[in-house]
Write a protein that holds these residues in place. Structure first.
Motif, PDB file in Angstrom:
ATOM      1  N   ASN A 132      29.192   5.346   4.674  1.00  0.00           N
ATOM      2  CA  ASN A 132      30.310   6.248   3.682  1.00  0.00           C
ATOM      3  C   ASN A 132      31.501   5.431   3.841  1.00  0.00           C
ATOM      4  O   ASN A 132      32.509   6.373   3.645  1.00  0.00           O
ATOM      5  CB  ASN A 132      30.747   7.778   5.129  1.00  0.00           C
ATOM      6  CG  ASN A 132      29.302   8.360   5.376  1.00  0.00           C
ATOM      7  OD1 ASN A 132      28.810   8.376   3.882  1.00  0.00           O
ATOM      8  ND2 ASN A 132      29.065   8.600   6.719  1.00  0.00           N
ATOM      9  N   ILE A 134      33.889   2.842   1.004  1.00  0.00           N
ATOM     10  CA  ILE A 134      33.625   2.514   0.366  1.00  0.00           C
ATOM     11  C   ILE A 134      34.078   0.843  -0.021  1.00  0.00           C
ATOM     12  O   ILE A 134      35.368   0.433   0.440  1.00  0.00           O
ATOM     13  CB  ILE A 134      35.006   3.135  -0.800  1.00  0.00           C
ATOM     14  CG1 ILE A 134      33.957   4.698  -0.935  1.00  0.00           C
ATOM     15  CG2 ILE A 134      35.039   2.578  -1.760  1.00  0.00           C
ATOM     16  CD1 ILE A 134      35.242   5.233  -0.995  1.00  0.00           C
ATOM     17  N   GLN A 173      25.924   3.224  -3.571  1.00  0.00           N
ATOM     18  CA  GLN A 173      25.761   3.982  -4.757  1.00  0.00           C
ATOM     19  C   GLN A 173      26.921   3.462  -5.366  1.00  0.00           C
ATOM     20  O   GLN A 173      28.381   3.121  -5.264  1.00  0.00           O
ATOM     21  CB  GLN A 173      26.987   5.604  -5.033  1.00  0.00           C
ATOM     22  CG  GLN A 173      26.727   5.962  -6.319  1.00  0.00           C
ATOM     23  CD  GLN A 173      27.113   7.820  -6.759  1.00  0.00           C
ATOM     24  OE1 GLN A 173      26.706   8.633  -5.792  1.00  0.00           O
ATOM     25  NE2 GLN A 173      27.328   8.116  -7.656  1.00  0.00           N
ATOM     26  N   MET A 175      30.407   2.112  -7.962  1.00  0.00           N
ATOM     27  CA  MET A 175      31.702   2.864  -8.466  1.00  0.00           C
ATOM     28  C   MET A 175      32.242   2.554  -9.681  1.00  0.00           C
ATOM     29  O   MET A 175      32.185   1.161  -9.333  1.00  0.00           O
ATOM     30  CB  MET A 175      32.404   3.367  -7.333  1.00  0.00           C
ATOM     31  CG  MET A 175      31.974   4.289  -5.607  1.00  0.00           C
ATOM     32  SD  MET A 175      33.360   3.908  -4.625  1.00  0.00           S
ATOM     33  CE  MET A 175      34.616   5.227  -5.591  1.00  0.00           C
ATOM     34  N   LYS A 186      29.875   2.598  -3.097  1.00  0.00           N
ATOM     35  CA  LYS A 186      30.079   3.202  -1.694  1.00  0.00           C
ATOM     36  C   LYS A 186      28.441   3.618  -1.167  1.00  0.00           C
ATOM     37  O   LYS A 186      27.685   3.312  -1.899  1.00  0.00           O
ATOM     38  CB  LYS A 186      30.096   5.207  -2.372  1.00  0.00           C
ATOM     39  CG  LYS A 186      30.087   6.105  -0.942  1.00  0.00           C
ATOM     40  CD  LYS A 186      31.462   6.833  -1.198  1.00  0.00           C
ATOM     41  CE  LYS A 186      31.425   8.150   0.163  1.00  0.00           C
ATOM     42  NZ  LYS A 186      31.342   9.506  -0.423  1.00  0.00           N
ATOM     43  N   PHE A 188      25.873   5.138   2.405  1.00  0.00           N
ATOM     44  CA  PHE A 188      25.132   6.148   2.506  1.00  0.00           C
ATOM     45  C   PHE A 188      24.587   5.410   4.050  1.00  0.00           C
ATOM     46  O   PHE A 188      24.828   4.298   4.187  1.00  0.00           O
ATOM     47  CB  PHE A 188      24.768   7.253   1.789  1.00  0.00           C
ATOM     48  CG  PHE A 188      25.291   7.303   0.777  1.00  0.00           C
ATOM     49  CD1 PHE A 188      26.174   7.998   0.943  1.00  0.00           C
ATOM     50  CD2 PHE A 188      24.557   7.552  -0.852  1.00  0.00           C
ATOM     51  CE1 PHE A 188      27.026   8.509  -0.372  1.00  0.00           C
ATOM     52  CE2 PHE A 188      25.493   7.420  -1.786  1.00  0.00           C
ATOM     53  CZ  PHE A 188      26.900   8.055  -1.985  1.00  0.00           C
TER      54      PHE A 188
ATOM     55  N   MET B   1      28.530  11.168  13.155  1.00  0.00           N
ATOM     56  CA  MET B   1      27.597   9.791  11.680  1.00  0.00           C
ATOM     57  C   MET B   1      27.177  10.877  11.436  1.00  0.00           C
ATOM     58  O   MET B   1      26.315  11.553  10.434  1.00  0.00           O
ATOM     59  CB  MET B   1      26.779   8.981  12.011  1.00  0.00           C
ATOM     60  CG  MET B   1      27.454   7.676  11.999  1.00  0.00           C
ATOM     61  SD  MET B   1      28.275   7.726  10.403  1.00  0.00           S
ATOM     62  CE  MET B   1      29.981   6.777  10.412  1.00  0.00           C
ATOM     63  N   SER B   4      28.634  13.576   8.861  1.00  0.00           N
ATOM     64  CA  SER B   4      28.858  13.214   7.457  1.00  0.00           C
ATOM     65  C   SER B   4      27.138  13.418   6.770  1.00  0.00           C
ATOM     66  O   SER B   4      27.254  13.377   5.727  1.00  0.00           O
ATOM     67  CB  SER B   4      29.929  12.519   7.648  1.00  0.00           C
ATOM     68  OG  SER B   4      29.343  11.109   8.587  1.00  0.00           O
ATOM     69  N   SER B   5      26.716  13.383   7.711  1.00  0.00           N
ATOM     70  CA  SER B   5      25.294  13.025   6.685  1.00  0.00           C
ATOM     71  C   SER B   5      24.737  14.045   6.706  1.00  0.00           C
ATOM     72  O   SER B   5      24.499  14.377   5.816  1.00  0.00           O
ATOM     73  CB  SER B   5      24.490  12.031   7.461  1.00  0.00           C
ATOM     74  OG  SER B   5      24.145  12.661   8.539  1.00  0.00           O
ATOM     75  N   ARG B  10      26.891  14.072  -1.719  1.00  0.00           N
ATOM     76  CA  ARG B  10      25.755  12.264  -1.655  1.00  0.00           C
ATOM     77  C   ARG B  10      26.805  12.097  -2.851  1.00  0.00           C
ATOM     78  O   ARG B  10      25.733  11.001  -3.480  1.00  0.00           O
ATOM     79  CB  ARG B  10      24.880  12.212  -1.193  1.00  0.00           C
ATOM     80  CG  ARG B  10      24.146  12.698   0.434  1.00  0.00           C
ATOM     81  CD  ARG B  10      22.601  11.696  -0.150  1.00  0.00           C
ATOM     82  NE  ARG B  10      22.760  11.119   1.689  1.00  0.00           N
ATOM     83  CZ  ARG B  10      21.905   9.975   1.813  1.00  0.00           C
ATOM     84  NH1 ARG B  10      21.962   9.112   1.123  1.00  0.00           N
ATOM     85  NH2 ARG B  10      22.420   9.402   2.950  1.00  0.00           N
ATOM     86  N   ARG B  11      27.873  12.341  -3.115  1.00  0.00           N
ATOM     87  CA  ARG B  11      28.794  12.066  -3.997  1.00  0.00           C
ATOM     88  C   ARG B  11      29.957  11.163  -4.000  1.00  0.00           C
ATOM     89  O   ARG B  11      30.423  11.403  -2.698  1.00  0.00           O
ATOM     90  CB  ARG B  11      29.379  13.518  -5.825  1.00  0.00           C
ATOM     91  CG  ARG B  11      27.744  14.184  -5.596  1.00  0.00           C
ATOM     92  CD  ARG B  11      28.153  15.273  -6.132  1.00  0.00           C
ATOM     93  NE  ARG B  11      28.599  15.983  -5.117  1.00  0.00           N
ATOM     94  CZ  ARG B  11      29.079  16.587  -5.206  1.00  0.00           C
ATOM     95  NH1 ARG B  11      30.990  16.008  -6.663  1.00  0.00           N
ATOM     96  NH2 ARG B  11      30.315  17.806  -4.859  1.00  0.00           N
ATOM     97  N   ILE B  12      30.334  10.357  -5.317  1.00  0.00           N
ATOM     98  CA  ILE B  12      31.030  10.376  -5.197  1.00  0.00           C
ATOM     99  C   ILE B  12      32.385  10.911  -5.740  1.00  0.00           C
ATOM    100  O   ILE B  12      32.482  11.938  -6.432  1.00  0.00           O
ATOM    101  CB  ILE B  12      31.542   9.096  -6.271  1.00  0.00           C
ATOM    102  CG1 ILE B  12      30.040   7.870  -6.176  1.00  0.00           C
ATOM    103  CG2 ILE B  12      33.132   8.496  -6.545  1.00  0.00           C
ATOM    104  CD1 ILE B  12      30.536   7.139  -5.018  1.00  0.00           C
ATOM    105  N   THR B  13      33.233  11.011  -5.043  1.00  0.00           N
ATOM    106  CA  THR B  13      34.596  12.158  -4.711  1.00  0.00           C
ATOM    107  C   THR B  13      35.954  11.066  -5.051  1.00  0.00           C
ATOM    108  O   THR B  13      35.689   9.989  -5.031  1.00  0.00           O
ATOM    109  CB  THR B  13      34.712  13.257  -3.504  1.00  0.00           C
ATOM    110  OG1 THR B  13      35.255  11.732  -2.393  1.00  0.00           O
ATOM    111  CG2 THR B  13      33.917  13.256  -2.697  1.00  0.00           C
ATOM    112  N   ASP B  16      37.633   9.103  -2.802  1.00  0.00           N
ATOM    113  CA  ASP B  16      36.647   7.886  -2.871  1.00  0.00           C
ATOM    114  C   ASP B  16      37.196   7.167  -3.760  1.00  0.00           C
ATOM    115  O   ASP B  16      37.219   5.399  -3.861  1.00  0.00           O
ATOM    116  CB  ASP B  16      35.435   8.408  -2.725  1.00  0.00           C
ATOM    117  CG  ASP B  16      34.545   8.688  -1.617  1.00  0.00           C
ATOM    118  OD1 ASP B  16      35.339   8.586  -0.561  1.00  0.00           O
ATOM    119  OD2 ASP B  16      33.265   9.140  -2.076  1.00  0.00           O
TER     120      ASP B  16
END
Lengths: 191, 211
Positions: A132, A134, A173, A175, A186, A188, B1, B4-5, B10-13, B16
Protein backbone atom coordinates in the motif's frame (compact mmCIF):
# COMPACT_ATOMS: atom_id res chain seq x y z
CA UNK A 1 26.48 -9.88 -4.94
CA UNK A 2 29.08 -8.86 -7.47
CA UNK A 3 32.58 -9.20 -6.16
CA UNK A 4 33.82 -5.79 -7.11
CA UNK A 5 37.36 -5.24 -8.14
CA UNK A 6 37.93 -8.75 -9.39
CA UNK A 7 37.51 -9.21 -13.13
CA UNK A 8 34.93 -11.59 -14.52
CA UNK A 9 36.30 -15.16 -14.59
CA UNK A 10 36.04 -16.05 -18.26
CA UNK A 11 35.32 -19.67 -19.21
CA UNK A 12 37.99 -21.70 -21.01
CA UNK A 13 36.17 -21.36 -24.33
CA UNK A 14 37.07 -17.68 -24.21
CA UNK A 15 40.71 -18.60 -24.88
CA UNK A 16 39.82 -20.73 -27.88
CA UNK A 17 40.58 -18.67 -31.03
CA UNK A 18 37.84 -20.11 -33.33
CA UNK A 19 35.28 -19.03 -30.74
CA UNK A 20 35.66 -15.47 -32.05
CA UNK A 21 34.96 -16.39 -35.67
CA UNK A 22 31.54 -17.21 -37.01
CA UNK A 23 31.63 -20.92 -37.81
CA UNK A 24 30.27 -21.84 -41.27
CA UNK A 25 28.82 -25.19 -40.16
CA UNK A 26 25.29 -24.44 -39.02
CA UNK A 27 25.37 -26.99 -36.21
CA UNK A 28 28.61 -25.64 -34.86
CA UNK A 29 27.27 -22.13 -35.21
CA UNK A 30 24.18 -23.02 -33.16
CA UNK A 31 26.23 -24.32 -30.27
CA UNK A 32 28.58 -21.35 -30.64
CA UNK A 33 25.57 -19.07 -30.37
CA UNK A 34 24.37 -20.66 -27.15
CA UNK A 35 27.89 -20.50 -25.67
CA UNK A 36 28.15 -16.83 -26.51
CA UNK A 37 24.69 -16.20 -25.17
CA UNK A 38 25.47 -17.71 -21.77
CA UNK A 39 28.85 -15.95 -21.70
CA UNK A 40 27.20 -12.57 -22.36
CA UNK A 41 24.50 -13.21 -19.75
CA UNK A 42 27.08 -14.28 -17.19
CA UNK A 43 29.31 -11.30 -17.93
CA UNK A 44 26.45 -8.82 -17.68
CA UNK A 45 25.17 -10.37 -14.48
CA UNK A 46 28.63 -10.30 -12.94
CA UNK A 47 29.30 -6.70 -13.86
CA UNK A 48 25.67 -5.64 -13.45
CA UNK A 49 25.41 -4.40 -16.99
CA UNK A 50 21.87 -3.71 -18.13
CA UNK A 51 22.46 -2.54 -21.68
CA UNK A 52 24.96 -3.34 -24.38
CA UNK A 53 25.65 -0.64 -26.91
CA UNK A 54 27.59 -2.33 -29.66
CA UNK A 55 29.37 0.86 -30.72
CA UNK A 56 31.37 0.85 -27.52
CA UNK A 57 30.82 -2.68 -26.26
CA UNK A 58 32.63 -4.21 -29.22
CA UNK A 59 35.85 -3.06 -27.57
CA UNK A 60 35.05 -4.59 -24.20
CA UNK A 61 37.16 -7.52 -23.08
CA UNK A 62 33.95 -9.53 -23.39
CA UNK A 63 34.14 -9.38 -27.18
CA UNK A 64 37.88 -9.19 -27.67
CA UNK A 65 40.46 -11.35 -26.00
CA UNK A 66 43.77 -9.50 -26.16
CA UNK A 67 45.76 -12.48 -24.92
CA UNK A 68 45.02 -14.55 -27.99
CA UNK A 69 44.56 -11.44 -30.13
CA UNK A 70 41.07 -12.31 -31.24
CA UNK A 71 37.94 -10.21 -31.33
CA UNK A 72 34.39 -10.56 -32.52
CA UNK A 73 33.23 -8.77 -35.65
CA UNK A 74 30.40 -6.31 -35.24
CA UNK A 75 28.11 -8.23 -37.58
CA UNK A 76 28.70 -11.52 -35.77
CA UNK A 77 28.10 -9.79 -32.50
CA UNK A 78 24.84 -8.40 -33.79
CA UNK A 79 23.82 -11.85 -34.98
CA UNK A 80 24.50 -13.29 -31.52
CA UNK A 81 22.43 -10.59 -29.84
CA UNK A 82 19.72 -11.17 -32.41
CA UNK A 83 19.51 -14.83 -31.43
CA UNK A 84 19.35 -13.80 -27.77
CA UNK A 85 16.49 -11.45 -28.59
CA UNK A 86 14.65 -14.33 -30.24
CA UNK A 87 15.11 -16.47 -27.13
CA UNK A 88 13.84 -13.67 -24.91
CA UNK A 89 17.18 -13.04 -23.20
CA UNK A 90 17.58 -9.60 -24.70
CA UNK A 91 15.67 -6.88 -26.44
CA UNK A 92 16.73 -4.38 -29.07
CA UNK A 93 16.37 -0.79 -28.12
CA UNK A 94 15.47 1.35 -31.07
CA UNK A 95 17.81 4.30 -31.05
CA UNK A 96 16.61 7.76 -31.79
CA UNK A 97 15.57 6.30 -35.14
CA UNK A 98 17.62 8.64 -37.27
CA UNK A 99 18.62 6.02 -39.76
CA UNK A 100 18.39 2.31 -40.29
CA UNK A 101 22.04 1.70 -39.45
CA UNK A 102 21.33 3.00 -35.98
CA UNK A 103 18.96 0.13 -35.39
CA UNK A 104 20.03 -3.07 -33.67
CA UNK A 105 23.05 -1.57 -32.06
CA UNK A 106 21.82 -1.23 -28.53
CA UNK A 107 20.19 -4.02 -26.59
CA UNK A 108 18.85 -4.59 -23.10
CA UNK A 109 20.20 -7.78 -21.61
CA UNK A 110 17.85 -9.75 -19.40
CA UNK A 111 20.31 -11.62 -17.20
CA UNK A 112 17.23 -12.16 -15.14
CA UNK A 113 13.90 -12.40 -16.87
CA UNK A 114 11.38 -9.64 -16.15
CA UNK A 115 9.22 -12.19 -14.30
CA UNK A 116 12.13 -12.89 -11.95
CA UNK A 117 12.63 -9.19 -11.35
CA UNK A 118 8.91 -8.84 -10.75
CA UNK A 119 8.94 -11.60 -8.13
CA UNK A 120 12.02 -10.15 -6.51
CA UNK A 121 10.48 -6.69 -6.23
CA UNK A 122 7.21 -8.13 -4.91
CA UNK A 123 9.12 -10.10 -2.25
CA UNK A 124 11.08 -7.01 -1.33
CA UNK A 125 7.86 -4.98 -0.99
CA UNK A 126 6.47 -7.68 1.28
CA UNK A 127 9.53 -8.09 3.43
CA UNK A 128 10.03 -4.37 3.92
CA UNK A 129 6.38 -3.75 4.78
CA UNK A 130 5.76 -1.48 1.83
CA UNK A 131 2.39 -2.81 0.82
CA UNK A 132 0.00 0.00 0.00
CA UNK A 133 2.99 2.26 -0.31
CA UNK A 134 3.72 4.60 -3.15
CA UNK A 135 7.19 4.39 -4.59
CA UNK A 136 8.89 6.32 -7.32
CA UNK A 137 10.89 4.42 -9.92
CA UNK A 138 14.00 6.16 -8.71
CA UNK A 139 13.24 5.01 -5.19
CA UNK A 140 13.11 1.38 -6.29
CA UNK A 141 16.34 1.50 -8.25
CA UNK A 142 18.33 3.95 -6.12
CA UNK A 143 16.42 4.51 -2.88
CA UNK A 144 17.69 3.95 0.64
CA UNK A 145 15.64 0.81 1.21
CA UNK A 146 16.72 -1.00 -1.93
CA UNK A 147 20.39 -0.54 -1.17
CA UNK A 148 21.43 -4.20 -0.90
CA UNK A 149 18.92 -5.53 -3.39
CA UNK A 150 19.90 -7.29 -6.59
CA UNK A 151 17.77 -4.85 -8.59
CA UNK A 152 19.82 -1.90 -7.33
CA UNK A 153 20.36 0.45 -10.24
CA UNK A 154 18.03 -1.54 -12.48
CA UNK A 155 17.57 -0.23 -15.99
CA UNK A 156 14.39 1.83 -16.30
CA UNK A 157 13.08 -0.23 -19.21
CA UNK A 158 13.55 -3.53 -17.37
CA UNK A 159 12.00 -2.09 -14.21
CA UNK A 160 9.00 -0.94 -16.20
CA UNK A 161 8.59 -4.43 -17.69
CA UNK A 162 8.76 -6.05 -14.27
CA UNK A 163 6.25 -3.59 -12.85
CA UNK A 164 3.92 -4.18 -15.80
CA UNK A 165 3.91 -7.86 -14.84
CA UNK A 166 2.94 -6.95 -11.28
CA UNK A 167 0.21 -4.66 -12.61
CA UNK A 168 -1.18 -7.52 -14.70
CA UNK A 169 -1.20 -9.69 -11.58
CA UNK A 170 -3.14 -6.97 -9.78
CA UNK A 171 -0.32 -6.39 -7.32
CA UNK A 172 0.51 -2.86 -8.35
CA UNK A 173 -0.66 0.13 -10.26
CA UNK A 174 1.42 2.55 -12.29
CA UNK A 175 1.07 6.20 -11.33
CA UNK A 176 1.61 9.38 -13.26
CA UNK A 177 3.12 12.55 -11.96
CA UNK A 178 1.42 15.92 -12.18
CA UNK A 179 2.89 16.53 -15.62
CA UNK A 180 1.49 13.25 -16.90
CA UNK A 181 4.74 11.35 -16.89
CA UNK A 182 4.84 7.74 -15.73
CA UNK A 183 6.91 8.05 -12.61
CA UNK A 184 5.70 5.93 -9.76
CA UNK A 185 3.89 2.85 -8.65
CA UNK A 186 1.50 1.91 -5.88
CA UNK A 187 1.82 -1.60 -4.51
CA UNK A 188 -1.04 -3.67 -3.16
CA UNK A 189 -0.87 -6.73 -0.99
CA UNK A 190 -0.74 -10.19 -2.51
CA UNK A 191 -4.18 -11.73 -2.54
CA UNK B 1 -2.87 -5.16 6.69
CA UNK B 2 -6.15 -6.98 6.86
CA UNK B 3 -7.94 -3.75 7.44
CA UNK B 4 -6.60 -1.91 4.48
CA UNK B 5 -6.79 -4.82 2.05
CA UNK B 6 -10.42 -5.43 2.95
CA UNK B 7 -11.14 -1.92 1.80
CA UNK B 8 -12.67 -1.90 -1.65
CA UNK B 9 -10.52 0.97 -2.88
CA UNK B 10 -7.77 -0.51 -4.97
CA UNK B 11 -7.43 2.74 -6.76
CA UNK B 12 -5.10 5.66 -6.74
CA UNK B 13 -6.46 8.32 -4.46
CA UNK B 14 -5.71 12.03 -4.33
CA UNK B 15 -3.49 11.44 -1.32
CA UNK B 16 -1.56 8.83 -3.26
CA UNK B 17 -0.90 11.35 -6.00
CA UNK B 18 0.19 13.93 -3.47
CA UNK B 19 2.63 11.47 -1.91
CA UNK B 20 3.97 10.52 -5.31
CA UNK B 21 4.56 14.14 -6.25
CA UNK B 22 6.39 14.81 -3.04
CA UNK B 23 8.52 11.72 -3.46
CA UNK B 24 9.32 12.74 -7.02
CA UNK B 25 10.37 16.13 -5.73
CA UNK B 26 12.57 14.42 -3.20
CA UNK B 27 14.15 12.27 -5.92
CA UNK B 28 14.85 15.40 -7.94
CA UNK B 29 16.49 17.04 -4.96
CA UNK B 30 18.62 13.97 -4.34
CA UNK B 31 19.73 13.93 -7.95
CA UNK B 32 20.44 17.65 -7.77
CA UNK B 33 22.62 17.01 -4.72
CA UNK B 34 24.55 14.38 -6.60
CA UNK B 35 25.17 16.87 -9.38
CA UNK B 36 26.33 19.58 -6.99
CA UNK B 37 28.66 17.09 -5.34
CA UNK B 38 30.24 16.40 -8.71
CA UNK B 39 30.64 20.12 -9.36
CA UNK B 40 32.14 20.57 -5.90
CA UNK B 41 34.79 17.96 -6.55
CA UNK B 42 35.47 19.40 -9.99
CA UNK B 43 35.96 22.98 -8.74
CA UNK B 44 38.47 21.71 -6.23
CA UNK B 45 40.45 20.05 -8.98
CA UNK B 46 40.27 23.20 -11.07
CA UNK B 47 41.53 25.30 -8.18
CA UNK B 48 44.43 22.89 -7.70
CA UNK B 49 45.33 23.05 -11.37
CA UNK B 50 45.34 26.87 -11.37
CA UNK B 51 47.46 26.92 -8.26
CA UNK B 52 50.00 24.65 -9.93
CA UNK B 53 50.07 27.05 -12.85
CA UNK B 54 50.50 29.92 -10.43
CA UNK B 55 47.20 31.59 -11.30
CA UNK B 56 46.08 32.49 -7.84
CA UNK B 57 43.17 34.69 -8.95
CA UNK B 58 41.46 31.90 -10.86
CA UNK B 59 42.11 29.39 -8.12
CA UNK B 60 40.37 31.72 -5.71
CA UNK B 61 37.46 32.14 -8.12
CA UNK B 62 37.08 28.38 -8.38
CA UNK B 63 37.12 28.04 -4.62
CA UNK B 64 34.55 30.82 -4.29
CA UNK B 65 32.31 28.99 -6.73
CA UNK B 66 32.84 25.85 -4.72
CA UNK B 67 31.81 27.63 -1.54
CA UNK B 68 28.61 28.79 -3.21
CA UNK B 69 27.80 25.26 -4.37
CA UNK B 70 28.44 23.94 -0.87
CA UNK B 71 25.93 26.45 0.48
CA UNK B 72 23.41 25.24 -2.06
CA UNK B 73 24.03 21.71 -0.90
CA UNK B 74 23.21 22.54 2.73
CA UNK B 75 20.10 24.41 1.58
CA UNK B 76 18.85 21.44 -0.40
CA UNK B 77 19.59 19.24 2.59
CA UNK B 78 17.16 21.18 4.75
CA UNK B 79 14.60 21.24 1.95
CA UNK B 80 14.93 17.51 1.60
CA UNK B 81 14.38 17.08 5.30
CA UNK B 82 11.21 19.16 5.23
CA UNK B 83 9.90 17.23 2.28
CA UNK B 84 10.62 13.87 3.83
CA UNK B 85 9.04 14.88 7.12
CA UNK B 86 5.88 15.96 5.34
CA UNK B 87 5.73 12.76 3.32
CA UNK B 88 6.13 10.70 6.45
CA UNK B 89 3.43 12.64 8.28
CA UNK B 90 1.03 12.04 5.42
CA UNK B 91 1.87 8.35 5.34
CA UNK B 92 1.39 8.12 9.08
CA UNK B 93 -1.90 10.00 8.87
CA UNK B 94 -3.07 7.44 6.30
CA UNK B 95 -2.17 4.64 8.68
CA UNK B 96 -4.13 6.38 11.40
CA UNK B 97 -7.06 6.68 9.03
CA UNK B 98 -6.88 2.94 8.46
CA UNK B 99 -6.89 2.32 12.19
CA UNK B 100 -9.91 4.59 12.63
CA UNK B 101 -11.68 2.77 9.81
CA UNK B 102 -10.96 -0.55 11.52
CA UNK B 103 -12.25 0.72 14.84
CA UNK B 104 -15.42 2.01 13.21
CA UNK B 105 -16.07 -1.30 11.54
CA UNK B 106 -15.44 -3.25 14.70
CA UNK B 107 -17.77 -0.95 16.60
CA UNK B 108 -20.50 -1.42 14.03
CA UNK B 109 -20.22 -5.20 14.10
CA UNK B 110 -20.38 -5.16 17.88
CA UNK B 111 -23.52 -3.00 17.75
CA UNK B 112 -25.20 -5.34 15.29
CA UNK B 113 -24.40 -8.38 17.39
CA UNK B 114 -25.75 -6.64 20.49
CA UNK B 115 -28.92 -5.73 18.62
CA UNK B 116 -29.52 -9.42 17.95
CA UNK B 117 -29.14 -10.16 21.67
CA UNK B 118 -31.77 -7.74 23.07
CA UNK B 119 -32.76 -8.07 26.76
CA UNK B 120 -36.38 -8.94 25.92
CA UNK B 121 -35.26 -11.80 23.73
CA UNK B 122 -32.96 -13.19 26.37
CA UNK B 123 -35.68 -12.96 29.03
CA UNK B 124 -38.23 -14.63 26.80
CA UNK B 125 -35.74 -17.37 25.97
CA UNK B 126 -34.99 -18.03 29.64
CA UNK B 127 -38.74 -18.12 30.45
CA UNK B 128 -39.33 -20.58 27.67
CA UNK B 129 -36.58 -22.91 28.74
CA UNK B 130 -37.80 -22.78 32.36
CA UNK B 131 -41.26 -23.79 31.18
CA UNK B 132 -39.73 -26.62 29.20
CA UNK B 133 -37.85 -27.93 32.23
CA UNK B 134 -41.00 -27.81 34.34
CA UNK B 135 -42.92 -29.74 31.74
CA UNK B 136 -40.16 -32.37 31.63
CA UNK B 137 -40.31 -32.75 35.42
CA UNK B 138 -44.04 -33.26 35.30
CA UNK B 139 -43.68 -36.03 32.76
CA UNK B 140 -41.05 -37.77 34.92
CA UNK B 141 -43.33 -37.64 37.92
CA UNK B 142 -46.23 -39.04 35.99
CA UNK B 143 -44.10 -41.91 34.70
CA UNK B 144 -42.74 -42.69 38.15
CA UNK B 145 -46.25 -42.94 39.53
CA UNK B 146 -47.20 -45.65 37.08
CA UNK B 147 -44.50 -48.06 38.31
CA UNK B 148 -45.67 -50.24 41.30
CA UNK B 149 -43.57 -51.40 44.21
CA UNK B 150 -43.39 -54.97 42.92
CA UNK B 151 -42.09 -53.76 39.64
CA UNK B 152 -39.58 -51.67 41.47
CA UNK B 153 -38.25 -54.83 43.19
CA UNK B 154 -37.90 -56.58 39.89
CA UNK B 155 -35.88 -53.71 38.54
CA UNK B 156 -33.59 -53.86 41.57
CA UNK B 157 -33.11 -57.58 41.00
CA UNK B 158 -32.17 -57.01 37.40
CA UNK B 159 -29.63 -54.39 38.39
CA UNK B 160 -28.01 -56.79 40.86
CA UNK B 161 -27.77 -59.50 38.17
CA UNK B 162 -26.10 -57.07 35.81
CA UNK B 163 -23.60 -56.08 38.48
CA UNK B 164 -22.70 -59.71 39.17
CA UNK B 165 -22.09 -60.32 35.52
CA UNK B 166 -19.85 -57.29 35.37
CA UNK B 167 -17.75 -58.50 38.31
CA UNK B 168 -17.40 -61.96 36.76
CA UNK B 169 -16.04 -60.40 33.61
CA UNK B 170 -13.45 -58.37 35.46
CA UNK B 171 -11.74 -61.33 37.24
CA UNK B 172 -9.00 -62.71 34.93
CA UNK B 173 -9.06 -66.40 34.01
CA UNK B 174 -6.44 -68.80 35.43
CA UNK B 175 -3.61 -69.33 32.89
CA UNK B 176 -3.40 -72.87 31.52
CA UNK B 177 -0.15 -72.69 29.50
CA UNK B 178 3.18 -74.11 30.89
CA UNK B 179 5.84 -71.75 32.05
CA UNK B 180 8.56 -71.05 29.42
CA UNK B 181 11.71 -73.17 29.74
CA UNK B 182 14.23 -70.37 30.05
CA UNK B 183 12.68 -69.26 33.26
CA UNK B 184 13.30 -72.63 34.82
CA UNK B 185 17.00 -72.40 33.86
CA UNK B 186 17.17 -69.03 35.45
CA UNK B 187 15.54 -70.44 38.47
CA UNK B 188 18.22 -73.15 38.66
CA UNK B 189 20.98 -70.59 38.37
CA UNK B 190 19.36 -68.60 41.03
CA UNK B 191 19.19 -71.58 43.35
CA UNK B 192 22.87 -72.33 42.70
CA UNK B 193 23.68 -68.78 43.49
CA UNK B 194 21.68 -69.02 46.61
CA UNK B 195 23.61 -72.12 47.64
CA UNK B 196 26.89 -70.39 47.09
CA UNK B 197 25.77 -67.41 49.07
CA UNK B 198 24.54 -69.56 51.87
CA UNK B 199 27.87 -71.52 51.86
CA UNK B 200 29.77 -68.28 52.11
CA UNK B 201 27.48 -67.18 54.86
CA UNK B 202 28.06 -70.43 56.61
CA UNK B 203 31.84 -69.96 56.29
CA UNK B 204 31.50 -66.54 57.67
CA UNK B 205 29.16 -67.61 60.33
CA UNK B 206 31.42 -70.36 61.58
CA UNK B 207 34.24 -68.14 62.76
CA UNK B 208 31.61 -65.92 64.20
CA UNK B 209 30.33 -68.91 66.04
CA UNK B 210 33.84 -69.88 67.08
CA UNK B 211 34.35 -66.41 68.39
Amino acid sequence: MSTEGQPFPFPSIYSFPPFFTRQPNSQTWTSQLSLWSSLILGYCRYNRIWRIDLNTAIEWDLFSNKEINRSLKLDTCREILDSMVKKGNAEWVSGSGRDAADKNLSAIIFWRRPEEWANMIADWIDSTGQRNAILTFYEISDGDLSFSQDFRGIDATILRKALDILVRRGQAQIMRSADGEVAGVKFFGVQ
Amino acid sequence: MGISSSRPSRRITKQDNAILNMKLQRDRLQQYQKRIQVVLDRERDIAKQYLEKGDKERALLALRKRKYQAQLLTKTDSQLETLEKLTQSIEFALVEKDVLFGLQQGNQVLKEINKEMSMDKVEKLLDESAAGIEYQNEISEMLADTITNAEEDEIEEELAALQREEIAKRIPSVPTADLPEQETENAEEESEEEERVSERNRGRRQPALAA
